[in-house]
Design a protein around this motif. Structure first.
Motif, PDB file in Angstrom:
ATOM      1  N   LEU A  31      40.080  -6.811   8.670  1.00  0.00           N
ATOM      2  CA  LEU A  31      40.191  -7.386   7.337  1.00  0.00           C
ATOM      3  C   LEU A  31      39.596  -6.475   6.260  1.00  0.00           C
ATOM      4  N   LEU A  32      38.364  -6.012   6.469  1.00  0.00           N
ATOM      5  CA  LEU A  32      37.722  -5.166   5.454  1.00  0.00           C
ATOM      6  C   LEU A  32      38.464  -3.847   5.242  1.00  0.00           C
ATOM      7  N   PRO A  33      38.855  -3.108   6.303  1.00  0.00           N
ATOM      8  CA  PRO A  33      39.647  -1.890   6.080  1.00  0.00           C
ATOM      9  C   PRO A  33      40.964  -2.153   5.362  1.00  0.00           C
ATOM     10  N   VAL A  34      41.653  -3.250   5.708  1.00  0.00           N
ATOM     11  CA  VAL A  34      42.922  -3.560   5.044  1.00  0.00           C
ATOM     12  C   VAL A  34      42.707  -3.835   3.559  1.00  0.00           C
ATOM     13  N   LEU A  35      41.663  -4.595   3.233  1.00  0.00           N
ATOM     14  CA  LEU A  35      41.354  -4.853   1.830  1.00  0.00           C
ATOM     15  C   LEU A  35      41.025  -3.562   1.083  1.00  0.00           C
ATOM     16  N   ILE A  81      55.368  -1.820  19.641  1.00  0.00           N
ATOM     17  CA  ILE A  81      56.310  -1.062  18.818  1.00  0.00           C
ATOM     18  C   ILE A  81      55.679  -0.652  17.500  1.00  0.00           C
ATOM     19  N   TYR A  82      54.903  -1.538  16.908  1.00  0.00           N
ATOM     20  CA  TYR A  82      54.348  -1.270  15.586  1.00  0.00           C
ATOM     21  C   TYR A  82      53.275  -0.187  15.608  1.00  0.00           C
ATOM     22  N   HIS A  83      52.659   0.025  16.769  1.00  0.00           N
ATOM     23  CA  HIS A  83      51.605   1.043  16.833  1.00  0.00           C
ATOM     24  C   HIS A  83      52.132   2.436  16.480  1.00  0.00           C
ATOM     25  N   PRO A  84      53.165   2.970  17.153  1.00  0.00           N
ATOM     26  CA  PRO A  84      53.693   4.274  16.745  1.00  0.00           C
ATOM     27  C   PRO A  84      54.390   4.236  15.394  1.00  0.00           C
ATOM     28  N   LEU A  85      54.994   3.069  15.033  1.00  0.00           N
ATOM     29  CA  LEU A  85      55.661   2.956  13.745  1.00  0.00           C
ATOM     30  C   LEU A  85      54.662   3.097  12.611  1.00  0.00           C
ATOM     31  N   LEU A  86      53.478   2.539  12.787  1.00  0.00           N
ATOM     32  CA  LEU A  86      52.439   2.644  11.764  1.00  0.00           C
ATOM     33  C   LEU A  86      52.018   4.090  11.583  1.00  0.00           C
ATOM     34  N   LEU A 111      53.651  -2.240   3.544  1.00  0.00           N
ATOM     35  CA  LEU A 111      54.449  -3.235   4.251  1.00  0.00           C
ATOM     36  C   LEU A 111      54.214  -3.159   5.754  1.00  0.00           C
ATOM     37  N   VAL A 112      54.254  -1.949   6.309  1.00  0.00           N
ATOM     38  CA  VAL A 112      54.021  -1.779   7.745  1.00  0.00           C
ATOM     39  C   VAL A 112      52.589  -2.142   8.105  1.00  0.00           C
ATOM     40  N   LEU A 113      51.630  -1.747   7.267  1.00  0.00           N
ATOM     41  CA  LEU A 113      50.220  -2.039   7.525  1.00  0.00           C
ATOM     42  C   LEU A 113      49.961  -3.539   7.549  1.00  0.00           C
ATOM     43  N   ILE A 114      50.509  -4.270   6.583  1.00  0.00           N
ATOM     44  CA  ILE A 114      50.294  -5.716   6.513  1.00  0.00           C
ATOM     45  C   ILE A 114      50.911  -6.409   7.716  1.00  0.00           C
ATOM     46  N   ASN A 115      52.119  -5.977   8.099  1.00  0.00           N
ATOM     47  CA  ASN A 115      52.765  -6.575   9.275  1.00  0.00           C
ATOM     48  C   ASN A 115      51.947  -6.330  10.537  1.00  0.00           C
TER      49      ASN A 115
END
Length: 227
Positions: free
Chosen positions: A144-148, A216-221, A180-184
Motif C-alpha cells: 500500500l505505501l509503495p503504491v501510494l 502473468i502480471y509479474h513479467p507484464l509489470l 494501470l498495470v501497477l494498480i491491477n
C-alpha cells in the motif's frame, strides 16, 4: 531496470519449474518445507518489486522535477542503499511468518491453489490471529505505501509535464499504462493476501484464474516499466 530483471529471474526460477512439473503430473505434491520456501520466495520477491518500482518512480521524479539536483540526490551510494533496502526489508518481513508457520502443527494436507500462498495458514490445526494481523501490516507497508508513493510521484510528473506541450502526450502515454498495470497487480496481491483471512470459499475455477493472473502480471509489470 537491472534490479527488476534480476528479481523477475529469481521469481521465475523459484515458481515456474514447479508449476510445469505440476501441470505435467497426475498428482500435484509438494512437501511442507518446500511449500513454505515457495511462499517465502513468492511474497519476498513480490514485495521487493514494489520497493524497486518505488525507487524507479523516485528516480524519474527527481530527474523531471529536480533535474539540476539529480546528480546530487541520486548518487551511486544512495542508489545502492535503496536497492539493498528493497531486497533485505521484504525478506526480513516475510521470514517472520514463515518461521512461525514452520513451528505450527498442520492438520490438513490439501492446499487450495496452484501456488503456496496465504492459504498455507488454513493447513494449521489452530488459526493464528497474530499471523493474520502481521500479514495485514506487511501488506500495508510493502504494497500500500509503495503504491501510494508511486501514485504521488507519477501525479507530480504528469502535472509538471502537462505544463509543457511538447512532452505532455509522451508523458501520458508512458505513465498511464504503468499506473494501470501497477494498480491491477496491486489488487491481485491484495486479493491473494486477504481472501484466506476473510475465509471466503471461491469456486475452483475462480481461484485458478486469479492465481494465473498473478503469474502473468509479474513479467507484464516488469515489461511495462521497462518501456
Amino acid at each position: 531496470i537491472a534490479a527488476l530483471l534480476i528479481n523477475s529471474v529469481l521469481f521465475s526460477t523459484a515458481i515456474y519449474p514447479k508449476l510445469l512439473i505440476d501441470f505435467l503430473s497426475e498428482k500435484q505434491i509438494i512437501s511442507y518445507p518446500a511449500c513454505l520456501f515457495q511462499w517465502f520466495i513468492n511474497y519476498s520477491l513480490g514485495a521487493s518489486e514494489f520497493f524497486l518500482l518505488s525507487v524507479m518512480a523516485y528516480d524519474r521524479y527527481v530527474s523531471i522535477c529536480n533535474p539540476l539536483q539529480y546528480s546530487t540526490i541520486m548518487r551511486k551510494t544512495t542508489v545502492n542503499m535503496f536497492l539493498i533496502f528493497a531486497w533485505i526489508l521484504p525478506a526480513c518481513q516475510v521470514s517472520v511468518p514463515m518461521l512461525l508457520s514452520a513451528k505450527k502443527e498442520i492438520c490438513k494436507f490439501h492446499l487450495k491453489g496452484i501456488l503456496c500462498n496465504s492459504t498455507v495458514h488454513k493447513l494449521h490445526c489452530v488459526s493464528s490471529r497474530l499471523l493474520n494481523i502481521y500479514g495485514l501490516v506487511v501488506l500495508a507497508s510493502a504494497v500500500l505505501l509503495p503504491v501510494l508513493f508511486i501514485l504521488f510521484t507519477y501525479t507530480r510528473i504528469l502535472v509538471i509535464s502537462y505544463r509543457c506541450k511538447g512532452v505532455r502526450r509522451k508523458a501520458a502515454q508512458t505513465c498511464l499504462p504503468h499506473l494501470l498495470v501497477l494498480i491491477n497487480y496491486s489488487c491481485f496481491i491484495a486479493y491473494d493476501v486477504l481472501i484466506p483471512r476473510l475465509e471466503v470459499d471461491f469456486p475452483k475455477i475462480v481461484r485458478l484464474i486469479m492465481a494465473l493472473q498473478m503469474i502473468i502480471y509479474h513479467p507484464l509489470l516488469i515489461q511495462s516499466f521497462m518501456d
